[in-house]
Write a protein that holds these residues in place. Sequence first.
Motif, PDB file in Angstrom:
ATOM      1  N   LEU A   1      -1.609  -7.193   6.210  1.00 59.53           N
ATOM      2  CA  LEU A   1      -2.294  -6.068   5.562  1.00 59.53           C
ATOM      3  C   LEU A   1      -1.646  -4.747   5.967  1.00 59.53           C
ATOM      4  CD1 LEU A   1      -4.563  -5.083   3.755  1.00 59.53           C
ATOM      5  CD2 LEU A   1      -6.050  -5.014   5.749  1.00 59.53           C
TER       6      LEU A   1
ATOM      7  N   LEU B   1       1.542  -4.411   4.143  1.00 55.21           N
ATOM      8  CA  LEU B   1       1.263  -4.148   2.726  1.00 55.21           C
ATOM      9  C   LEU B   1       0.927  -2.670   2.519  1.00 55.21           C
ATOM     10  CD1 LEU B   1       0.656  -4.954  -0.195  1.00 55.21           C
ATOM     11  CD2 LEU B   1      -1.626  -5.650   0.530  1.00 55.21           C
ATOM     12  N   GLN B   2       0.059  -2.148   3.390  1.00 53.20           N
ATOM     13  CA  GLN B   2      -0.335  -0.741   3.253  1.00 53.20           C
ATOM     14  C   GLN B   2       0.863   0.178   3.444  1.00 53.20           C
ATOM     15  OE1 GLN B   2      -3.514  -0.979   6.127  1.00 53.20           O
ATOM     16  NE2 GLN B   2      -5.088  -0.868   4.542  1.00 53.20           N
TER      17      GLN B   2
ATOM     18  N   VAL C   1       3.127  -0.097   0.281  1.00 53.45           N
ATOM     19  CA  VAL C   1       2.570   0.642  -0.858  1.00 53.45           C
ATOM     20  C   VAL C   1       2.769   2.139  -0.666  1.00 53.45           C
ATOM     21  CG1 VAL C   1       0.438   1.222  -2.061  1.00 53.45           C
ATOM     22  CG2 VAL C   1       0.907  -1.138  -1.466  1.00 53.45           C
ATOM     23  N   ALA C   2       2.520   2.598   0.569  1.00 58.60           N
ATOM     24  CA  ALA C   2       2.665   4.039   0.852  1.00 58.60           C
ATOM     25  C   ALA C   2       4.111   4.469   0.618  1.00 58.60           C
ATOM     26  CB  ALA C   2       2.233   4.330   2.287  1.00 58.60           C
TER      27      ALA C   2
ATOM     28  N   LEU D   1       6.340   3.010  -1.345  1.00 64.59           N
ATOM     29  CA  LEU D   1       6.637   2.971  -2.781  1.00 64.59           C
ATOM     30  C   LEU D   1       6.041   4.190  -3.469  1.00 64.59           C
ATOM     31  CD1 LEU D   1       6.092  -0.809  -3.586  1.00 64.59           C
ATOM     32  CD2 LEU D   1       8.254   0.430  -3.576  1.00 64.59           C
TER      33      LEU D   1
ATOM     34  N   SER E   1      12.985  -0.277  -4.817  1.00 68.30           N
ATOM     35  CA  SER E   1      11.587  -0.247  -5.239  1.00 68.30           C
ATOM     36  C   SER E   1      11.144  -1.630  -5.702  1.00 68.30           C
ATOM     37  CB  SER E   1      11.390   0.761  -6.373  1.00 68.30           C
ATOM     38  OG  SER E   1      11.611   2.056  -5.896  1.00 68.30           O
TER      39      SER E   1
ATOM     40  N   TYR F   1       8.323  -3.916  -4.104  1.00 67.06           N
ATOM     41  CA  TYR F   1       7.202  -4.420  -4.895  1.00 67.06           C
ATOM     42  C   TYR F   1       7.053  -5.929  -4.706  1.00 67.06           C
ATOM     43  CZ  TYR F   1       4.457  -5.791  -8.927  1.00 67.06           C
ATOM     44  OH  TYR F   1       3.508  -6.339  -9.729  1.00 67.06           O
TER      45      TYR F   1
ATOM     46  N   GLY G   1       5.651  -6.604  -1.416  1.00 67.40           N
ATOM     47  CA  GLY G   1       4.235  -6.233  -1.437  1.00 67.40           C
ATOM     48  C   GLY G   1       3.396  -7.319  -2.078  1.00 67.40           C
ATOM     49  N   VAL G   2       3.876  -7.887  -3.145  1.00 67.72           N
ATOM     50  CA  VAL G   2       3.142  -8.959  -3.830  1.00 67.72           C
ATOM     51  C   VAL G   2       2.996 -10.160  -2.891  1.00 67.72           C
ATOM     52  CG1 VAL G   2       3.265 -10.655  -5.683  1.00 67.72           C
ATOM     53  CG2 VAL G   2       3.747  -8.256  -6.156  1.00 67.72           C
TER      54      VAL G   2
ATOM     55  N   HIS H   1       0.467  -9.347  -0.209  1.00 67.30           N
ATOM     56  CA  HIS H   1      -0.887  -9.414  -0.764  1.00 67.30           C
ATOM     57  C   HIS H   1      -1.333 -10.857  -0.910  1.00 67.30           C
ATOM     58  CE1 HIS H   1      -3.722  -9.735  -4.160  1.00 67.30           C
ATOM     59  NE2 HIS H   1      -4.296  -8.724  -3.560  1.00 67.30           N
TER      60      HIS H   1
ATOM     61  N   CYS I   1      -2.361 -12.238   2.432  1.00 64.13           N
ATOM     62  CA  CYS I   1      -3.693 -11.756   2.822  1.00 64.13           C
ATOM     63  C   CYS I   1      -4.775 -12.478   2.030  1.00 64.13           C
ATOM     64  CB  CYS I   1      -3.818 -10.249   2.579  1.00 64.13           C
ATOM     65  SG  CYS I   1      -2.848  -9.250   3.705  1.00 64.13           S
ATOM     66  N   ALA I   2      -4.570 -12.597   0.733  1.00 66.76           N
ATOM     67  CA  ALA I   2      -5.593 -13.187  -0.129  1.00 66.76           C
ATOM     68  C   ALA I   2      -5.823 -14.649   0.247  1.00 66.76           C
ATOM     69  CB  ALA I   2      -5.174 -13.055  -1.587  1.00 66.76           C
TER      70      ALA I   2
END
Lengths: 498, 91
Positions: free
Chosen positions: B18, B21-22, B25-26, B28, B38, B42, B45-46, B49, B52-53
């Motif tokens: 997490l 990921l944060q 994102v920040a 990007l 980029s 991304y 990041g996917v 995520h 985490c999920a």
Amino acid sequence: MSHREPPSASPGGDEPPDWALPAWDSLSDDGSPGPATGPPPAPVATPSAPVVRPRAGVIPDEFRPSILGVTEVTHVVRDAVRTDQRLRDVWVEGEVGRVTISSAGHAYFTLKDERSQLSCIWFRDDRLVSPFEPRTGLRVVAHGRIDVFEQQGVYQLYVTAVQPAGFGDLALRFEELKARLAAEGLFEAARKRPLPHRPAVIAVATSASGAVWHDIRHVLERRWPLAQVVFAACQVQGEPAPASIVAALDRIARYADQCLAEGRPANAPVVTILARGGGSLEDLWSFNDERVVRAIVGHPLPLVCGVGHETDVTLADFAADVRAPTPSAAAEIVVPDRVEVAALLAAEARRLTGVAQRTVAAARRELGGERRALDQLRPADRLAQARERAGVLLDRATRTVLDRLGLAGTAEQRAEARLRPVVTLRLGTAHATLDSSVAALAVLGPQATLDRGYAIVRRSEDGRILRRADEAQAGAGLKIRLAAGELGAISQGPLEPG
Amino acid sequence: MTTQMPPDIANLTFDEALAELQRTVAELEAGGGPLEASIAGYERGVALHERCAVLLADAELRVRRLVERAGGALEAVELRADDEALPDGSG
């Protein structure tokens, strides 16, 4: 109080009956034994005695009693009661008299001893969370404050808790220990440590039997199953409980150290829950034990204490970094809610997708811009550019060539001097050839042909040389050129059809 | 998705994933990098995520009980989910 004796003797000198004597007189703090030897008391309004008012002029104003309304008196009494420190937070021991439960659920009862009675009211909310219920004849200790119920002009004990008698000693010990440990600074807010945000490993110290461990485990499972739980069983009631609790906290602390020493920090607990279900003050007494309090303060991990019900407060609660009202609440405080974290994660995913879409859109816009820019660069424009660039190059080349020529000038002049005679000779030869050619042409010209007897016939109207008979119809004027002179004539038309 | 997850991400804890990921994102959102970077960000990041999920959805509370061994060493013994009845003991 004792100096408020009236300055004059009571009129008539008749003694009021014993029961009418004001209490304050017999409680005089100068040690006077009471009404028998003291001066006669001031006249006091009693239900049966007539009110004797001092006459104006006899008693100075400052000593004349003012006349108060019932409510005013009640307020004076109420204020006196409320401002008295000793009545705000009292433990009262006595035998329970008649108990009445109102329809609203409040309990009304009296506490009595050999000489006195005290009215008590115990409101529903406090009563329902208590494990103990007063019954007529029981000796109990009630905790609360004394206040005045104005409508009925009575003072009564507003009860917050009731315990069986014998508890009084515990209550005193509780207050004494609390004061002592507080003076040591063990309960200070500055000592409190923050709880970890999303603890990976949670230690729980409680009884292995009973609902508490089950409840805590259930809450952790529901809210944050990503956690690991390390359970340290201990006894939470009875004589061995304090030592057992201290040992459980010690096991947790040593296990955390052991994990770190063995290079397994992911298994080391980072927060501790100390819990016990509800019970009487005696049941919860282990959590007021000084050893337990000190073990909590000295525990290396942040500790959440959830003991008993919301109304139960123990010294362990004061010593803990966070006090939870119940064991389940302790578990809830320690971990985040999976649903909330999922929402947080979803928000991150939206941000990620959003930024990706914006990035691609921006790249696409940029690409479109490049294409338009290319389209606008027409070939002619590029040619012009190329030409300009070529022009610059040519200028440079020309300058270079001129510079070179300047340097080579003398050599060229020398060469020219050498070449000139050759050219002149050639030109002379060419002239001779030309002369002979002109002579040849003269031979081939029309004059020579005319000289040989031929003639050239032209039409008079346009001077055109005639080659066919039908070019000059009958009557057309003709000019005929001979070797010497020109002859005018009229055509008579073609002699035979062409 | 899960099978394509880079091994370094598949081993991250929830908090680590997490946090990254944060951070991703920040970064990007701050922009400025080349398009390739980029896109790579991304994709990472996917995967983060997803990690985490999965952890959030599939996690099962792991419960162990501290037991003191003879030498004083402590051992955390696994308890099964339905293992409610525990012998009491203060160690």
